[in-house]
Write an enzyme that holds these catalytic residues in place. Structure first.
Site, PDB file in Angstrom:
ATOM      1  N   ARG A  93       0.837  -1.234  -0.069  1.00  0.00           N
ATOM      2  CA  ARG A  93      -0.071   0.081  -0.007  1.00  0.00           C
ATOM      3  C   ARG A  93       0.694   1.247   0.037  1.00  0.00           C
ATOM      4  O   ARG A  93       0.511   2.384  -0.588  1.00  0.00           O
ATOM      5  CB  ARG A  93      -0.894  -0.004   1.311  1.00  0.00           C
ATOM      6  CG  ARG A  93      -2.248  -1.306   1.060  1.00  0.00           C
ATOM      7  CD  ARG A  93      -2.880  -1.190   2.194  1.00  0.00           C
ATOM      8  NE  ARG A  93      -4.120  -2.047   1.888  1.00  0.00           N
ATOM      9  CZ  ARG A  93      -4.834  -2.609   2.884  1.00  0.00           C
ATOM     10  NH1 ARG A  93      -4.485  -2.326   4.039  1.00  0.00           N
ATOM     11  NH2 ARG A  93      -5.905  -3.130   2.231  1.00  0.00           N
ATOM     12  N   LYS A 124     -20.729 -15.653   1.560  1.00  0.00           N
ATOM     13  CA  LYS A 124     -22.238 -15.324   1.811  1.00  0.00           C
ATOM     14  C   LYS A 124     -22.873 -14.276   0.657  1.00  0.00           C
ATOM     15  O   LYS A 124     -22.118 -13.819   0.162  1.00  0.00           O
ATOM     16  CB  LYS A 124     -22.084 -14.396   3.118  1.00  0.00           C
ATOM     17  CG  LYS A 124     -22.036 -14.876   4.213  1.00  0.00           C
ATOM     18  CD  LYS A 124     -22.143 -13.891   5.364  1.00  0.00           C
ATOM     19  CE  LYS A 124     -21.749 -14.369   6.718  1.00  0.00           C
ATOM     20  NZ  LYS A 124     -21.632 -13.236   7.586  1.00  0.00           N
ATOM     21  N   GLY A 160     -10.924  -8.519  -2.029  1.00  0.00           N
ATOM     22  CA  GLY A 160     -10.886  -9.196  -0.977  1.00  0.00           C
ATOM     23  C   GLY A 160     -10.187 -10.699  -1.446  1.00  0.00           C
ATOM     24  O   GLY A 160      -9.106 -10.647  -2.022  1.00  0.00           O
ATOM     25  N   GLY A 168     -14.937  -3.082   0.526  1.00  0.00           N
ATOM     26  CA  GLY A 168     -16.478  -2.460   0.549  1.00  0.00           C
ATOM     27  C   GLY A 168     -16.463  -1.544  -0.562  1.00  0.00           C
ATOM     28  O   GLY A 168     -17.686  -1.315  -1.094  1.00  0.00           O
TER      29      GLY A 168
HETATM   30  P1  AMP Z   1     -15.782 -13.383   0.977  1.00  0.00           P
HETATM   31  O1  AMP Z   1     -14.890 -12.799   1.753  1.00  0.00           O
HETATM   32  O2  AMP Z   1     -17.363 -13.526   1.100  1.00  0.00           O
HETATM   33  O3  AMP Z   1     -15.244 -13.385  -0.593  1.00  0.00           O
HETATM   34  O4  AMP Z   1     -15.506 -15.020   1.171  1.00  0.00           O
HETATM   35  C1  AMP Z   1     -14.341 -15.709   1.282  1.00  0.00           C
HETATM   36  C2  AMP Z   1     -14.139 -17.024   1.867  1.00  0.00           C
HETATM   37  O5  AMP Z   1     -15.091 -17.904   1.380  1.00  0.00           O
HETATM   38  C3  AMP Z   1     -12.999 -17.638   1.846  1.00  0.00           C
HETATM   39  O6  AMP Z   1     -12.142 -17.592   2.869  1.00  0.00           O
HETATM   40  C4  AMP Z   1     -13.329 -19.053   1.236  1.00  0.00           C
HETATM   41  O7  AMP Z   1     -12.610 -20.100   1.896  1.00  0.00           O
HETATM   42  C5  AMP Z   1     -14.740 -19.033   1.712  1.00  0.00           C
HETATM   43  N1  AMP Z   1     -15.313 -20.078   1.025  1.00  0.00           N
HETATM   44  C6  AMP Z   1     -15.817 -20.239  -0.282  1.00  0.00           C
HETATM   45  N2  AMP Z   1     -16.169 -21.152  -0.634  1.00  0.00           N
HETATM   46  C7  AMP Z   1     -16.686 -21.772   0.567  1.00  0.00           C
HETATM   47  C8  AMP Z   1     -17.422 -23.082   0.749  1.00  0.00           C
HETATM   48  N3  AMP Z   1     -17.817 -23.827  -0.205  1.00  0.00           N
HETATM   49  N4  AMP Z   1     -17.708 -23.402   2.009  1.00  0.00           N
HETATM   50  C9  AMP Z   1     -16.945 -22.558   2.922  1.00  0.00           C
HETATM   51  N5  AMP Z   1     -16.557 -21.315   2.691  1.00  0.00           N
HETATM   52  C10 AMP Z   1     -16.211 -21.110   1.445  1.00  0.00           C
END
Ligand code: AMP
Length: 394
Positions: free
Chosen positions: A37, A197, A351, A374
């Site tokens: 950064r 999510k 992310g 975000g």
């Molecule tokens: P996000 O921050 O919402 O982009 O989520 C990223 C995280 O989702 C990563 O750390 C992944 O390990 C997790 N992830 C992706 N696929 C799965 C899954 N099928 N089950 C549990 N965690 C997951």
């Protein structure tokens, strides 16, 4: 673009305050473990110094509780910046009590002010705090994209006390890719969404459904869709309270004529653990109780890769599986390779997908990597960021 840019400024002899993102990771010894950064901010910093500015830099670091906390001091960042610039960088122990030090700056001098979040006024966007932080600055530059979606003292408040405020090179580039280039994207426009999510990404999914030709959903969020469609998902991660929402999204996609591709198979295991037995099961057969989906399956990988190779514009946000573990990285890795190989304009937003692209050494092979979490999502949602909206019109 209607906002004033750092390129438009004449800063010679002027006191300039710039908001940078020096929120760098520190180890227990207080050493910077990744200076990306700081390096990223160098073009804007050098541009202002070469232009003869008397430059004060401000930033937050970590999450102190509105009071000084040595754990979150920016002092190591001042040292690192000095090494990178090859010149002395002064440091002020308090961001709002630095008038004397700032007044002593000559043209081309730079000072880094201590963590803005050592004051409660920063997050509250308190006018008194913002005024004191502005100090004698006539010009403000915001180059901290990652916090531009927050109306804080150092991102929005200060703009009220200067005669000109402009965006730095980093924010300019984020806007170029996440807004301008996506205004009329070349078809086929593919959006790849993954991660944990659905709830984090509802708004961005809804906004991009308007523009995309094809949507791919992977990661844990796919199980909420699968379950909503009546398939068995075993003990996969599901947001039970978002099943109706998933159906709404599917209906909306149909209405908008957007192809909406969910995984047709999954890589499943009995434990959230690397190196244990895995199986490939189809969505139709369903996931048995006691098993969970941790990556997209082999047939899904094949389809998704073909889509990526065929696309002319790609926006990717979120991994296809638990790519942090080797057993479940195939989906994310294959997609990353395909996005990198495709001749599409490829934008990797925020992310964990950024972490993935870098993990596989593909950072140079995509068109743009967004640095905000975000903030990137809010731009893709079509929202105006408070830290950008407050800048002067060009
Ligand atoms: P996000 O921050 O919402 O982009 O989520 C990223 C995280 O989702 C990563 O750390 C992944 O390990 C997790 N992830 C992706 N696929 C799965 C899954 N099928 N089950 C549990 N965690 C997951």
């Amino acid at each position: 673009m209607s906002k004033l840019s750092i390129r438009d400024l004449d800063v010679s002899g002027k006191s300039v305050l710039m908001r940078v993102d020096f929120n760098v990771p520190l180890n227990d010894a207080g050493e910077i473990t990744d200076d990306t950064r700081i390096v990223a901010a160098l073009p804007s910093i050098k541009h202002l110094l070469d232009g003869g500015a008397k430059l004060s830099l401000c930033s937050h670091l970590g999450r102190p509780k509105g009071e000084p906390d040595p754990k979150f001091s920016l002092r190591p960042a001042a040292v690192r910046l000095g090494e990178l610039l090859g010149k002395e960088v002064a440091f002020a122990d308090d961001c709002v009590a630095a008038a004397d030090q700032r007044a002593a700056l000559a043209e081309g001098d730079v000072i880094l002010l201590e963590n803005t979040r050592f004051h409660v006024g920063e997050k509250k966007n308190d006018p008194e705090f913002a005024k004191a932080l502005t100090g004698d600055a006539e010009v403000f530059v915001n180059d901290a994209f990652g916090t531009a979606h927050r109306a804080h003292g150092s991102t929005e408040g200060v703009t009220h006390y200067v005669s000109q405020s402009a965006m730095g090179f980093l924010i300019e580039r984020e806007l170029e890719f996440l807004c301008e280039k996506l205004e009329s994207p070349e078809s086929p426009f593919l959006v790849i969404m993954g991660g944990a999510k659905v709830s984090d990404k509802i708004e961005v999914i809804t906004a991009l459904l308007e523009k995309a030709d094809t949507f791919i959903i992977g990661g844990a969020m796919a199980y909420t869709f699968s379950k909503a469609q009546g398939y068995d998902v075993g003990s996969s991660l599901v947001e039970e309270d978002k099943l109706d929402l998933a159906l709404d999204i599917l209906r909306l996609a149909k209405e908008k004529n957007t192809r909406f591709l969910l995984p047709v198979d999954h890589c499943v295991s009995q434990e959230f653990k690397d190196g244990v037995e895995t199986r490939n099961v189809t969505v139709e057969d369903g996931i048995e109780d006691g098993w969970m989906g941790l990556d997209i399956g082999s047939a899904s990988i094949e389809t998704f890769v073909a889509e990526a190779l065929n696309a002319k514009t790609i926006v990717w946000n979120g991994p296809m599986g638990v790519f942090e573990m080797a057993s479940y990285e195939a989906g994310t890795k294959s997609l990353a390779l395909a996005v990198a190989k495709s001749d599409a304009l490829s934008i990797v937003g925020g992310g964990d997908s950024v972490t993935a692209v870098k993990k596989y050494g593909l950072g140079e092979d995509v068109s743009f990597i967004s640095t905000g979490g975000g903030a990137s999502l809010e731009l893709l949602e079509g929202k105006e960021l408070p830290g950008v909206a407050a800048l002067s019109e060009s």
